[in-house]
Design an enzyme around this catalytic site. Structure first.
Site, PDB file in Angstrom:
ATOM      1  CE  LYS A 187      17.824 -10.258  13.238  1.00  0.00           C
ATOM      2  NZ  LYS A 187      18.985  -9.517  13.872  1.00  0.00           N
ATOM      3  CB  CYS A 296       9.589   2.980  19.249  1.00  0.00           C
ATOM      4  SG  CYS A 296       9.127   2.298  20.678  1.00  0.00           S
TER       5      CYS A 296
HETATM    6  P1  NAP Z   1      15.648  -2.359  11.728  1.00  0.00           P
HETATM    7  O1  NAP Z   1      16.069  -2.681  10.491  1.00  0.00           O
HETATM    8  O2  NAP Z   1      14.002  -2.361  11.936  1.00  0.00           O
HETATM    9  O3  NAP Z   1      16.048  -3.541  12.800  1.00  0.00           O
HETATM   10  C1  NAP Z   1      15.183  -4.191  13.814  1.00  0.00           C
HETATM   11  C2  NAP Z   1      15.541  -5.647  13.661  1.00  0.00           C
HETATM   12  O4  NAP Z   1      14.993  -6.478  12.629  1.00  0.00           O
HETATM   13  C3  NAP Z   1      16.838  -6.092  13.871  1.00  0.00           C
HETATM   14  O5  NAP Z   1      16.885  -7.204  14.766  1.00  0.00           O
HETATM   15  C4  NAP Z   1      17.278  -6.314  12.690  1.00  0.00           C
HETATM   16  O6  NAP Z   1      18.401  -7.120  12.377  1.00  0.00           O
HETATM   17  C5  NAP Z   1      16.152  -6.889  11.890  1.00  0.00           C
HETATM   18  N1  NAP Z   1      15.747  -6.851  10.522  1.00  0.00           N
HETATM   19  C6  NAP Z   1      16.353  -5.949   9.803  1.00  0.00           C
HETATM   20  N2  NAP Z   1      16.199  -6.308   8.479  1.00  0.00           N
HETATM   21  C7  NAP Z   1      15.352  -7.424   8.515  1.00  0.00           C
HETATM   22  C8  NAP Z   1      14.406  -8.121   7.514  1.00  0.00           C
HETATM   23  N3  NAP Z   1      14.516  -7.935   6.438  1.00  0.00           N
HETATM   24  N4  NAP Z   1      13.870  -9.060   8.062  1.00  0.00           N
HETATM   25  C9  NAP Z   1      13.787  -9.359   9.168  1.00  0.00           C
HETATM   26  N5  NAP Z   1      14.168  -8.872  10.245  1.00  0.00           N
HETATM   27  C10 NAP Z   1      15.176  -7.770   9.633  1.00  0.00           C
HETATM   28  O7  NAP Z   1      16.010  -1.249  12.485  1.00  0.00           O
HETATM   29  P2  NAP Z   1      17.627  -0.376  12.225  1.00  0.00           P
HETATM   30  O8  NAP Z   1      18.032  -0.615  10.829  1.00  0.00           O
HETATM   31  O9  NAP Z   1      18.417  -1.105  13.239  1.00  0.00           O
HETATM   32  O10 NAP Z   1      17.252   1.134  12.790  1.00  0.00           O
HETATM   33  C11 NAP Z   1      16.601   1.738  11.766  1.00  0.00           C
HETATM   34  C12 NAP Z   1      15.705   2.795  12.391  1.00  0.00           C
HETATM   35  O11 NAP Z   1      14.497   1.799  13.073  1.00  0.00           O
HETATM   36  C13 NAP Z   1      16.074   3.459  13.524  1.00  0.00           C
HETATM   37  O12 NAP Z   1      16.881   4.679  13.046  1.00  0.00           O
HETATM   38  C14 NAP Z   1      14.831   3.886  14.067  1.00  0.00           C
HETATM   39  O13 NAP Z   1      14.229   4.921  13.450  1.00  0.00           O
HETATM   40  C15 NAP Z   1      13.889   2.838  14.008  1.00  0.00           C
HETATM   41  N6  NAP Z   1      14.021   1.746  15.078  1.00  0.00           N
HETATM   42  C16 NAP Z   1      12.910   1.680  15.905  1.00  0.00           C
HETATM   43  C17 NAP Z   1      12.777   0.578  17.007  1.00  0.00           C
HETATM   44  C18 NAP Z   1      11.623   0.656  17.877  1.00  0.00           C
HETATM   45  O14 NAP Z   1      11.652   0.271  19.056  1.00  0.00           O
HETATM   46  N7  NAP Z   1      10.275   0.879  17.346  1.00  0.00           N
HETATM   47  C19 NAP Z   1      14.038   0.029  17.330  1.00  0.00           C
HETATM   48  C20 NAP Z   1      15.044   0.020  16.539  1.00  0.00           C
HETATM   49  C21 NAP Z   1      14.987   1.082  15.320  1.00  0.00           C
HETATM   50  P3  NAP Z   1      19.849  -6.287  12.478  1.00  0.00           P
HETATM   51  O15 NAP Z   1      20.005  -5.347  13.820  1.00  0.00           O
HETATM   52  O16 NAP Z   1      20.789  -7.338  12.215  1.00  0.00           O
HETATM   53  O17 NAP Z   1      19.828  -5.212  11.096  1.00  0.00           O
END
Ligand code: NAP
Ligand code: MG
Length: 492
Positions: A187, A296
């Site tokens: 996904k 990250c």
């Molecule tokens: P996130 O919720 O962790 O999203 C990452 C992935 O997980 C996306 O594909 C997301 O889908 C999916 N996802 C969301 N809820 C899920 C669940 N309950 N079960 C399984 N998969 C799920 O991150 P975000 O809300 O986009 O960003 C929030 C924060 O995360 C950022 O501000 C940043 O601090 C951190 N982040 C870290 C990284 C990294 O490289 N470590 C990357 C992105 C963000 P959707 O996109 O459809 O919600």
């Protein structure tokens, strides 16, 4: 309605964008016909809509991946490697289109997106080379026994990736998993589904067998269908620590699927008085502002030794103000927009918190006055270590800067975090560099460099920054194979 759409890029060129789910080697509509919009973060305008996977679609993808597993996982490994190499070649052939899709959808500058595309091809090619070099062991386990250990693929793997490096995270996930013989249901993030769908079309063109790679676009809900699926054997997730917890809970509550997590960070970037100051400024700048700070392992806490603090701050301010923020398709741009409105709002809220808490904005501190989700490169000084902006991952172009006295001080400051993804050390004293590197609790330590990756070098987190490693030997052998011990009692 079709599952391919002609899209016009900002440079006037057009290309064919798959918008369907990629299941069993075909781009298909979702069972219920649902779609969701995909936006250009530079203009806040819709690019297209893609099909959204519901539970029934994830089920079809899992069935396809299961059906493909035996032949793929236990078939000719040289053929697997060749297909991965062919995909890497195809990605290179289509590099400019892929880079443009990445800039359009994620907002990263085209010049940097081109590097992502090359790194993606390199990663897939590197793991293609591993495919026929995965072998087990024979161990001496006492006379009267013959004992061998096979390294077998895990099965159907679920993979959930974020929006900051859509294509590169796709490559980091599919390269090792496929090379080791697993099949995939992946996904993409809701805001950035386009480049992986395009890459899937390339996989189809080079002749990947049906069902080996499946892509289900969608929101977090689609991710949950994957993490809680009873027949998916492993979940690899990259994203926030908060969602990482959900992933682990879902894995535990369903079938105890294996879990690897690449999560957040609040990485220290340390500058000692004996560092080459101008180079340290460059890497501090790159450490935080690269990819709009949506990294990250961003060096989001800068620690500077007291004797050079004032000069360093002045130089970093000047350097940050030179970063060209603007249209990702302009070749001079260094920093594009944040990838989504949600992310923009989150960052602006952190900036507000910093200001309310008494931190001093040295530069930036606000949104750029134009359409799109642009934020000025921001430096906060006069911070205290308990402030939210020092403690929490902002995931934007916002850095804090703190003065320190000596080596022991800065080790304590650096380690005062729940995270442990990366750290930077800038010094010309190799003894000091190694001492500090050994003391810092993080998965990657960069000395006199930053954000500096190689596909042979494992990457991942200590503490709450994650579980497991990507890249390198660990990224395939530990993450995507499992040992099977065969112990034979001999009649001798
Ligand atoms: P996130 O919720 O962790 O999203 C990452 C992935 O997980 C996306 O594909 C997301 O889908 C999916 N996802 C969301 N809820 C899920 C669940 N309950 N079960 C399984 N998969 C799920 O991150 P975000 O809300 O986009 O960003 C929030 C924060 O995360 C950022 O501000 C940043 O601090 C951190 N982040 C870290 C990284 C990294 O490289 N470590 C990357 C992105 C963000 P959707 O996109 O459809 O919600
Ligand atoms: Mg979300």
């Amino acid at each position: 309605m079709s599952t391919i759409e002609t899209i016009t890029l900002p440079n006037g060129k057009t290309y064919e964008q798959p918008t369907g789910l990629f299941i069993n080697n075909e781009f298909v509509k979702s069972q219920d016909g649902k779609k969701f919009p995909v936006e250009n973060p530079s203009t806040e305008k819709q690019i297209t809509e893609v099909y959204e996977a519901g539970e029934a679609d994830v089920e079809l993808a899992v069935e396809a991946a299961e059906a493909a597993f035996d032949d793929w996982g236990f078939g000719d490994s040289t053929h697997r490697g060749r297909l991965l190499n062919d995909l890497a070649d195809k990605i290179e052939e289509h590099a400019e289109t892929l880079a443009s899709i990445e800039s359009l959808n994620n907002g990263k500058p085209l010049s940097l997106a081109r590097i992502d595309v090359q790194l993606s091809a390199d990663c897939i090619r590197n793991y293609g080379g591993w495919a026929n070099k995965i072998y087990g062991d024979v161990v001496d386990s006492g006379s009267g026994y013959f004992n061998y250990i096979r390294r077998e693929p895990i099965g159907v793997c679920g993979q959930v990736i974020p929006w900051n490096f859509p294509l590169l995270m796709f490559a980091w996930k599919i390269g090792p998993a496929l090379a080791a013989g697993n099949t995939i249901v992946l996904k993409t993030a809701e805001s950035t589904p386009l480049s992986a769908l395009y890459a899937a079309k390339l996989a189809q063109e080079v002749g990947f067998p049906a069902g080996v790679l499946n892509i289900v676009s969608g929101y977090g809900k689609t991710g949950q269908y994957i993490t809680s699926h009873m027949r998916i054997k492993k979940i690899a997730f990259t994203g926030s620590t908060a969602t990482g917890r959900h992933v682990m809970r879902a894995a535990a509550a369903s079938n105890l699927k294996k879990v690897t997590l690449e999560l957040g960070g609040k990485s220290p970037n340390i500058v000692f008085e004996d560092a080459d100051l101008d180079k340290a400024v460059e890497f501090a700048n790159l450490g935080i502002y690269f990819n709009s700070g949506e990294v990250c392992c961003a060096g989001s806490r800068i620690y500077v030794q007291e004797g050079i603090y004032d000069t360093f701050l002045e130089k970093l301010k000047a350097r940050a103000e030179k970063n060209v923020v603007g249209d990702p398709f302009d070749e001079n741009t260094f920093q594009g927009p944040q990838t989504s409105r949600i992310q923009l709002d989150r960052i602006l809220q952190y900036i507000e918190d910093g200001i309310q808490g008494g931190a001093k904005v040295i530069t930036g501190g606000k949104r750029v006055d134009r359409e799109g989700y642009f934020v000025h490169p921001t430096i906060f000084a006069d911070v205290t270590e308990d402030m939210k902006i020092v403690k929490e991952e902002i995931f934007g172009p916002v850095v804090t800067i703190t003065k320190f006295k000596n080596v022991e001080d800065v080790i304590k400051l650096a380690n005062d975090t729940e995270y442990g993804l990366a750290a930077g050390i800038h010094t010309n004293d190799i003894n000091k560099a190694i001492h500090v590197a050994n003391k810092i609790r993080a998965g990657t330590i960069w000395v006199n460099t930053y954000n500096d990756f190689h596909h042979n070098v494992p990457f991942g987190g200590f503490n709450q920054s994650g579980i497991g490693r990507e890249l390198g030997k660990e990224g395939i052998m530990e993450a995507y194979t499992q040992p099977k011990s065969v112990r034979i009692k001999l009649d001798i």
